[in-house]
Design a protein around this motif. Structure first.
Motif, PDB file in Angstrom:
ATOM      1  N   PRO A  83       0.790  -1.240   0.000  1.00 56.95           N
ATOM      2  CA  PRO A  83       0.000   0.000   0.000  1.00 56.95           C
ATOM      3  C   PRO A  83       0.820   1.287   0.000  1.00 56.95           C
ATOM      4  O   PRO A  83       0.297   2.344  -0.310  1.00 56.95           O
ATOM      5  CB  PRO A  83      -0.837  -0.113   1.281  1.00 56.95           C
ATOM      6  N   ARG A  84       2.111   1.217   0.321  1.00 58.34           N
ATOM      7  CA  ARG A  84       2.900   2.451   0.398  1.00 58.34           C
ATOM      8  C   ARG A  84       3.906   2.584  -0.751  1.00 58.34           C
ATOM      9  O   ARG A  84       4.861   3.334  -0.665  1.00 58.34           O
ATOM     10  CB  ARG A  84       3.596   2.532   1.752  1.00 58.34           C
ATOM     11  N   THR A  85       3.662   1.862  -1.844  1.00 57.86           N
ATOM     12  CA  THR A  85       4.568   1.918  -2.996  1.00 57.86           C
ATOM     13  C   THR A  85       4.744   3.345  -3.507  1.00 57.86           C
ATOM     14  O   THR A  85       5.872   3.833  -3.634  1.00 57.86           O
ATOM     15  CB  THR A  85       4.071   0.996  -4.131  1.00 57.86           C
ATOM     16  N   GLU A  86       3.634   4.028  -3.807  1.00 54.48           N
ATOM     17  CA  GLU A  86       3.734   5.377  -4.373  1.00 54.48           C
ATOM     18  C   GLU A  86       4.383   6.347  -3.403  1.00 54.48           C
ATOM     19  O   GLU A  86       5.184   7.192  -3.798  1.00 54.48           O
ATOM     20  CB  GLU A  86       2.360   5.890  -4.820  1.00 54.48           C
ATOM     21  N   ARG A  87       4.046   6.222  -2.128  1.00 55.98           N
ATOM     22  CA  ARG A  87       4.628   7.129  -1.129  1.00 55.98           C
ATOM     23  C   ARG A  87       6.135   6.903  -1.006  1.00 55.98           C
ATOM     24  O   ARG A  87       6.915   7.847  -0.922  1.00 55.98           O
ATOM     25  CB  ARG A  87       3.947   6.905   0.212  1.00 55.98           C
ATOM     26  N   ALA A  88       6.562   5.648  -0.991  1.00 54.09           N
ATOM     27  CA  ALA A  88       7.986   5.335  -0.890  1.00 54.09           C
ATOM     28  C   ALA A  88       8.737   5.820  -2.122  1.00 54.09           C
ATOM     29  O   ALA A  88       9.836   6.376  -2.016  1.00 54.09           O
ATOM     30  CB  ALA A  88       8.185   3.829  -0.686  1.00 54.09           C
ATOM     31  N   LYS A  89       8.147   5.613  -3.303  1.00 57.29           N
ATOM     32  CA  LYS A  89       8.782   6.104  -4.534  1.00 57.29           C
ATOM     33  C   LYS A  89       8.936   7.615  -4.481  1.00 57.29           C
ATOM     34  O   LYS A  89       9.985   8.162  -4.852  1.00 57.29           O
ATOM     35  CB  LYS A  89       7.958   5.690  -5.760  1.00 57.29           C
ATOM     36  N   GLY A  90       7.910   8.301  -3.994  1.00 56.82           N
ATOM     37  CA  GLY A  90       7.967   9.758  -3.862  1.00 56.82           C
ATOM     38  C   GLY A  90       9.051  10.198  -2.895  1.00 56.82           C
ATOM     39  O   GLY A  90       9.768  11.172  -3.147  1.00 56.82           O
ATOM     40  N   TYR A  91       9.187   9.469  -1.793  1.00 52.61           N
ATOM     41  CA  TYR A  91      10.221   9.787  -0.797  1.00 52.61           C
ATOM     42  C   TYR A  91      11.610   9.671  -1.435  1.00 52.61           C
ATOM     43  O   TYR A  91      12.441  10.575  -1.315  1.00 52.61           O
ATOM     44  CB  TYR A  91      10.097   8.823   0.392  1.00 52.61           C
ATOM     45  N   LEU A  92      11.846   8.569  -2.133  1.00 55.82           N
ATOM     46  CA  LEU A  92      13.159   8.348  -2.756  1.00 55.82           C
ATOM     47  C   LEU A  92      13.426   9.374  -3.858  1.00 55.82           C
ATOM     48  O   LEU A  92      14.557   9.855  -3.997  1.00 55.82           O
ATOM     49  CB  LEU A  92      13.247   6.922  -3.308  1.00 55.82           C
ATOM     50  N   GLU A  93      12.390   9.724  -4.622  1.00 51.82           N
ATOM     51  CA  GLU A  93      12.557  10.758  -5.650  1.00 51.82           C
ATOM     52  C   GLU A  93      12.916  12.090  -5.006  1.00 51.82           C
ATOM     53  O   GLU A  93      13.733  12.851  -5.533  1.00 51.82           O
ATOM     54  CB  GLU A  93      11.272  10.902  -6.486  1.00 51.82           C
ATOM     55  N   GLY A  94      12.329  12.378  -3.846  1.00 51.41           N
ATOM     56  CA  GLY A  94      12.638  13.607  -3.115  1.00 51.41           C
ATOM     57  C   GLY A  94      14.084  13.635  -2.646  1.00 51.41           C
ATOM     58  O   GLY A  94      14.756  14.667  -2.713  1.00 51.41           O
ATOM     59  N   VAL A  95      14.582  12.488  -2.170  1.00 54.35           N
ATOM     60  CA  VAL A  95      15.977  12.397  -1.730  1.00 54.35           C
ATOM     61  C   VAL A  95      16.912  12.677  -2.898  1.00 54.35           C
ATOM     62  O   VAL A  95      17.864  13.445  -2.792  1.00 54.35           O
ATOM     63  CB  VAL A  95      16.275  11.004  -1.108  1.00 54.35           C
ATOM     64  N   VAL A  96      16.617  12.052  -4.050  1.00 50.86           N
ATOM     65  CA  VAL A  96      17.452  12.250  -5.243  1.00 50.86           C
ATOM     66  C   VAL A  96      17.417  13.714  -5.673  1.00 50.86           C
ATOM     67  O   VAL A  96      18.450  14.315  -5.969  1.00 50.86           O
ATOM     68  CB  VAL A  96      16.998  11.312  -6.395  1.00 50.86           C
TER      69      VAL A  96
END
Length: 198
Positions: free
Chosen positions: A171-184
């Motif tokens: 359920p948190r796939t999109e949120r985790a992807k967003g977090y990692l994109e933010g870090v990058v």
């Protein structure tokens, strides 16, 4: 702003309890409003619930925003207790059982320090999964997502529709992807001349 139970302030004026967002790790969230609390927001775990303390004057929208911020902050603090390779392997096994009916069975799961441009990698022929040490200290749901991503590669090698369908179960796939994109994105920001620490 503190996630420390020692920073509790004032008697609560109003308290509400709600179910947690999917994948937050706690069974319930209790928001306590206090008239004595002016600006600070804090949170702590109390058994199987998360208690968030906020000023009484906060709007419902601010409350929701701060609950999300504090859940992420607590998760990040908890994940700083870094998992060793054995615990990482155990976590991968749990995630495979929960989301892939135990079908993804890695032969090894470990942290590596030589992956600075990828969060994780997988060699399906060997069944080995490697996670970048850069994930250490990130929220648990982000580490779980990267583990699931690599576990999914044991079942589907490429990044086609079948692969992404597997990850839809988390359920948190999109949120985790967003977090990692933010870090990058943050790593790519230029350092401003004269900025402190820059």
């Amino acid at each position: 702003m503190s996630a420390d139970p020692l920073h509790r302030a004032g008697a609560p004026q109003r308290s509400t309890t709600s179910p947690p967002p999917s994948g937050s790790g706690a069974s319930a969230i209790e928001v306590r409003r206090s008239t004595r609390r002016r600006r600070t927001v804090s949170a702590y775990r109390e058994g199987d619930r998360t208690v968030v303390l906020i000023p009484a004057r906060m709007s419902e929208a601010e409350e929701q925003r701060w609950v999300t911020v504090m859940l992420d902050k607590l998760a990040a603090q908890e994940s700083k207790q870094v998992l060793g390779d054995a615990e990482l392997s155990e976590r991968a096994e749990q995630l495979s059982a929960q989301y892939f009916a135990g079908r993804a069975r890695p032969s090894s799961v470990r942290w590596v320090t030589n992956q600075n441009t990828r969060w994780g990698s997988c060699t399906p022929a060997e069944g080995s999964i490697r996670l970048s040490h850069r994930l250490q200290g990130m929220p648990e749901y982000v580490v779980d997502y990267v583990l699931l991503h690599e576990l999914a590669h044991l079942l589907v090698p490429g990044h086609g529709p079948r692969f992404w369908r597997l990850l839809e179960a988390y359920p948190r796939t999109e949120r985790a992807k967003g977090y990692l994109e933010g870090v990058v994105a943050a790593e790519r920001l230029p350092h401003l001349p004269g900025a402190r620490g820059g």
